[in-house]
Design an enzyme around this catalytic site. Structure first.
Site, PDB file in Angstrom:
ATOM      1  N   ASP A  60      -3.985  -8.487 -14.000  1.00  0.00           N
ATOM      2  CA  ASP A  60      -4.423  -8.032 -12.681  1.00  0.00           C
ATOM      3  C   ASP A  60      -3.376  -8.526 -11.689  1.00  0.00           C
ATOM      4  O   ASP A  60      -3.215  -9.740 -11.501  1.00  0.00           O
ATOM      5  CB  ASP A  60      -5.805  -8.600 -12.344  1.00  0.00           C
ATOM      6  CG  ASP A  60      -6.316  -8.124 -10.985  1.00  0.00           C
ATOM      7  OD1 ASP A  60      -5.487  -7.814 -10.091  1.00  0.00           O
ATOM      8  OD2 ASP A  60      -7.542  -8.076 -10.815  1.00  0.00           O
ATOM      9  N   TYR A 164      -1.111   2.644   3.081  1.00  0.00           N
ATOM     10  CA  TYR A 164      -0.317   2.941   1.879  1.00  0.00           C
ATOM     11  C   TYR A 164       1.161   3.065   2.238  1.00  0.00           C
ATOM     12  O   TYR A 164       2.027   2.502   1.567  1.00  0.00           O
ATOM     13  CB  TYR A 164      -0.828   4.245   1.266  1.00  0.00           C
ATOM     14  CG  TYR A 164      -0.118   4.669  -0.004  1.00  0.00           C
ATOM     15  CD1 TYR A 164      -0.442   4.090  -1.226  1.00  0.00           C
ATOM     16  CD2 TYR A 164       0.863   5.661   0.018  1.00  0.00           C
ATOM     17  CE1 TYR A 164       0.191   4.494  -2.400  1.00  0.00           C
ATOM     18  CE2 TYR A 164       1.501   6.070  -1.142  1.00  0.00           C
ATOM     19  CZ  TYR A 164       1.161   5.489  -2.355  1.00  0.00           C
ATOM     20  OH  TYR A 164       1.792   5.884  -3.517  1.00  0.00           O
ATOM     21  N   LYS A 168       4.252   0.699   0.876  1.00  0.00           N
ATOM     22  CA  LYS A 168       5.385   1.176   0.083  1.00  0.00           C
ATOM     23  C   LYS A 168       6.718   0.943   0.805  1.00  0.00           C
ATOM     24  O   LYS A 168       7.726   0.657   0.162  1.00  0.00           O
ATOM     25  CB  LYS A 168       5.202   2.655  -0.271  1.00  0.00           C
ATOM     26  CG  LYS A 168       4.034   2.924  -1.231  1.00  0.00           C
ATOM     27  CD  LYS A 168       4.246   2.273  -2.595  1.00  0.00           C
ATOM     28  CE  LYS A 168       3.212   2.741  -3.616  1.00  0.00           C
ATOM     29  NZ  LYS A 168       3.382   2.121  -4.948  1.00  0.00           N
TER      30      LYS A 168
HETATM   31  N1  LIG Z   1       0.331  10.078  -8.204  1.00  0.00           N
HETATM   32  C1  LIG Z   1       1.190  10.307  -7.201  1.00  0.00           C
HETATM   33  O1  LIG Z   1       1.250  11.424  -6.645  1.00  0.00           O
HETATM   34  C2  LIG Z   1       2.103   9.212  -6.739  1.00  0.00           C
HETATM   35  C3  LIG Z   1       3.041   9.516  -5.745  1.00  0.00           C
HETATM   36  C4  LIG Z   1       3.883   8.506  -5.281  1.00  0.00           C
HETATM   37  C5  LIG Z   1       3.787   7.236  -5.826  1.00  0.00           C
HETATM   38  N2  LIG Z   1       2.867   6.967  -6.797  1.00  0.00           N
HETATM   39  C6  LIG Z   1       2.791   5.584  -7.303  1.00  0.00           C
HETATM   40  O2  LIG Z   1       2.824   5.589  -8.714  1.00  0.00           O
HETATM   41  C7  LIG Z   1       2.094   4.450  -9.213  1.00  0.00           C
HETATM   42  C8  LIG Z   1       1.119   4.890 -10.275  1.00  0.00           C
HETATM   43  O3  LIG Z   1       0.185   5.783  -9.670  1.00  0.00           O
HETATM   44  P1  LIG Z   1      -0.698   6.827 -10.501  1.00  0.00           P
HETATM   45  O4  LIG Z   1      -0.570   8.102  -9.801  1.00  0.00           O
HETATM   46  O5  LIG Z   1      -0.414   6.716 -11.946  1.00  0.00           O
HETATM   47  O6  LIG Z   1      -2.158   6.244 -10.176  1.00  0.00           O
HETATM   48  P2  LIG Z   1      -3.425   5.946 -11.108  1.00  0.00           P
HETATM   49  O7  LIG Z   1      -3.581   6.995 -12.137  1.00  0.00           O
HETATM   50  O8  LIG Z   1      -4.531   5.678 -10.155  1.00  0.00           O
HETATM   51  O9  LIG Z   1      -2.994   4.592 -11.835  1.00  0.00           O
HETATM   52  C9  LIG Z   1      -2.892   3.408 -11.099  1.00  0.00           C
HETATM   53  C10 LIG Z   1      -2.816   2.257 -12.075  1.00  0.00           C
HETATM   54  O10 LIG Z   1      -2.707   1.035 -11.307  1.00  0.00           O
HETATM   55  C11 LIG Z   1      -3.692   0.143 -11.823  1.00  0.00           C
HETATM   56  N3  LIG Z   1      -4.086  -0.874 -10.877  1.00  0.00           N
HETATM   57  C12 LIG Z   1      -4.679  -0.727  -9.676  1.00  0.00           C
HETATM   58  N4  LIG Z   1      -4.945  -1.932  -9.144  1.00  0.00           N
HETATM   59  C13 LIG Z   1      -4.495  -2.864 -10.031  1.00  0.00           C
HETATM   60  C14 LIG Z   1      -4.484  -4.277 -10.079  1.00  0.00           C
HETATM   61  N5  LIG Z   1      -5.011  -5.026  -9.094  1.00  0.00           N
HETATM   62  N6  LIG Z   1      -3.919  -4.897 -11.153  1.00  0.00           N
HETATM   63  C15 LIG Z   1      -3.400  -4.163 -12.170  1.00  0.00           C
HETATM   64  N7  LIG Z   1      -3.418  -2.823 -12.205  1.00  0.00           N
HETATM   65  C16 LIG Z   1      -3.956  -2.192 -11.136  1.00  0.00           C
HETATM   66  C17 LIG Z   1      -4.859   1.037 -12.239  1.00  0.00           C
HETATM   67  O11 LIG Z   1      -5.734   0.314 -13.076  1.00  0.00           O
HETATM   68  P3  LIG Z   1      -7.318   0.708 -13.194  1.00  0.00           P
HETATM   69  O12 LIG Z   1      -7.388   1.829 -14.180  1.00  0.00           O
HETATM   70  O13 LIG Z   1      -7.944  -0.550 -13.688  1.00  0.00           O
HETATM   71  O14 LIG Z   1      -7.784   1.116 -11.834  1.00  0.00           O
HETATM   72  C18 LIG Z   1      -4.084   2.134 -12.939  1.00  0.00           C
HETATM   73  O15 LIG Z   1      -3.723   1.736 -14.236  1.00  0.00           O
HETATM   74  C19 LIG Z   1       1.455   3.793  -7.990  1.00  0.00           C
HETATM   75  O16 LIG Z   1       2.218   2.706  -7.571  1.00  0.00           O
HETATM   76  C20 LIG Z   1       1.493   4.892  -6.949  1.00  0.00           C
HETATM   77  O17 LIG Z   1       1.504   4.399  -5.622  1.00  0.00           O
HETATM   78  C21 LIG Z   1       2.038   7.920  -7.274  1.00  0.00           C
END
Ligand SMILES: NC(=O)c1ccc[n+]([C@@H]2O[C@H](COP(=O)([O-])OP(=O)(O)OC[C@H]3O[C@@H](n4cnc5c(N)ncnc54)[C@H](OP(=O)(O)O)[C@@H]3O)[C@@H](O)[C@H]2O)c1
Length: 245
Positions: A60, A164, A168
Site C-alpha cells: 500500500d 489530480y 501529477k
Molecule cells: N486510465 C487513464 O486514462 C489514465 C490516464 C493518465 C494517467 N493514468 C495513470 O495510470 C496509472 C494507472 O491507472 P489505471 O488507469 O490503471 O487505474 P486503475 O485501473 O484504477 O488502477 C489503479 C491501481 O492503483 C492501485 N492503487 C490505488 N491506491 C493505491 C494504494 N494506496 N496503494 C497501492 N495501490 C493503489 C489500485 O489498487 P486497488 O485495485 O486496490 O484499488 C489499482 O491497482 C495511475 O497512476 C493513473 O493516474 C491513467
C-alpha cells in the site's frame, strides 16, 4: 539475457497489470505491488498461467510500514531491483472544479499519487542503485503537464480534476528532482503519460469511449523500462515520444 527484476505498484488491475504482463512477456520477473493481497494473488496467477514469472508483493503506497516491508522482501528475495514503475494512482475529482473539491479528497489524492510515489521511490532507491541498469518510472498524465494546462487551446482544457492535476504536476517535479540527483548514476529516471485509457481509474466517467486500451497505455512505460536509451534520462513521454512538461 539477464532476467530483470521489475516492481510495478498498483499492478493488480488496469495499466499496472498490463505493464507487468508486457514486461513479463519479455522474459523478466515481475513483482506485482498490490494493496489488496487477494486481488494481487489473482492477478499474478493470471500472468503465471500465461507463462510469466510473476509474484505478488503486498504494497500500500500510503503506508510506509507496508512499503518498508515490501522493500525488505524484495531485498531478501532478489538482492536488487532493476525497474520500479510508480503506477498506483487515484482520480476522484474529475467532475469537480477547484471550489468543489473537499480538503480531504485533495489530501487523499496527494497522499496516493504524490507521497505514495515519493515513499516507494525513496524506500526502493537503495535496491535500484544495486542494479547495473536501474530504471525509475513515474506514471503521470497529460493532465499533469503545465504546458498543456497553460494552453487554452489544449485538448485537455475541458478537463477539471484539480487535485489530480496538481498531484501529477507535482509527481513530474518529483521525477525531475530524482533525475537531477541521479544523473550520471546507474539509475535512469523518466515519466510517462499513458493517454486516456479504458480502465476503472475514474469512478465518475465512463471510460469505454477512451481511445486507448490498458495495453496501449502500458506500452510507453514498458519501453522506458526495457528499451529507452539511458541518455534520454529525465524526460516526459507519451506514445514513446518526448512531450512538454
Ligand atoms: N486510465 C487513464 O486514462 C489514465 C490516464 C493518465 C494517467 N493514468 C495513470 O495510470 C496509472 C494507472 O491507472 P489505471 O488507469 O490503471 O487505474 P486503475 O485501473 O484504477 O488502477 C489503479 C491501481 O492503483 C492501485 N492503487 C490505488 N491506491 C493505491 C494504494 N494506496 N496503494 C497501492 N495501490 C493503489 C489500485 O489498487 P486497488 O485495485 O486496490 O484499488 C489499482 O491497482 C495511475 O497512476 C493513473 O493516474 C491513467
Amino acid at each position: 539475457m539477464t532476467k530483470k527484476i521489475c516492481l510495478i505498484t498498483g499492478a493488480n488491475r488496469g495499466i499496472g497489470l498490463e505493464i507487468a504482463a508486457q514486461i513479463g512477456q519479455r522474459g523478466h520477473r515481475v513483482l506485482l505491488g498490490a494493496r489488496d493481497i487477494d486481488a494481487g494473488d489473482d492477478a499474478a496467477k493470471t500472468l503465471r498461467d500465461r507463462g510469466i514469472d510473476a509474484r505478488v508483493v503486498p504494497l500500500d503506497v500510503t503506508d510506509p510500514d507496508s512499503v518498508r516491508a515490501a522493500a525488505a522482501a524484495v531485498e531478501a528475495g532478489e538482492g536488487r531491483l532493476d525497474v520500479l514503475v510508480n503506477n498506483a494512482g487515484i482520480f476522484l475529482d474529475s467532475i469537480k472544479r477547484t471550489e468543489e473539491v473537499e480538503l480531504d479528497l485533495f489530501r487523499r489524492t496527494i497522499e496516493v499519487n504524490l507521497l505514495g510515489a515519493f515513499t516507494v521511490g525513496t524506500t526502493f532507491l537503495p535496491l535500484l542503485r544495486k542494479s547495473e541498469d536501474g530504471r525509475l518510472i513515474n506514471m503521470s498524465s497529460d493532465l499533469g503537464s503545465l504546458a498543456q494546462a497553460s494552453d487554452p487551446e489544449s485538448r485537455y482544457n475541458a478537463v477539471d480534476g484539480p487535485a489530480y492535476r496538481v498531484s501529477k504536476a507535482a509527481l513530474n517535479m518529483l521525477a525531475l528532482a530524482w533525475a537531477k540527483e541521479l544523473r550520471g548514476t546507474n539509475v535512469a529516471v523518466s515519466v510517462c503519460s499513458p493517454g486516456w485509457c479504458r480502465t476503472g481509474l475514474d469512478p465518475h466517467i465512463d471510460s469505454s469511449a477512451a481511445p486507448n486500451s490498458a495495453a496501449d497505455g502500458a506500452d510507453t512505460a514498458v519501453w522506458l523500462a526495457l528499451d529507452m536509451d539511458r541518455s534520454q534520462h529525465g524526460r516526459f513521454y507519451a506514445k514513446r515520444r518526448e512531450i512538454a512538461w
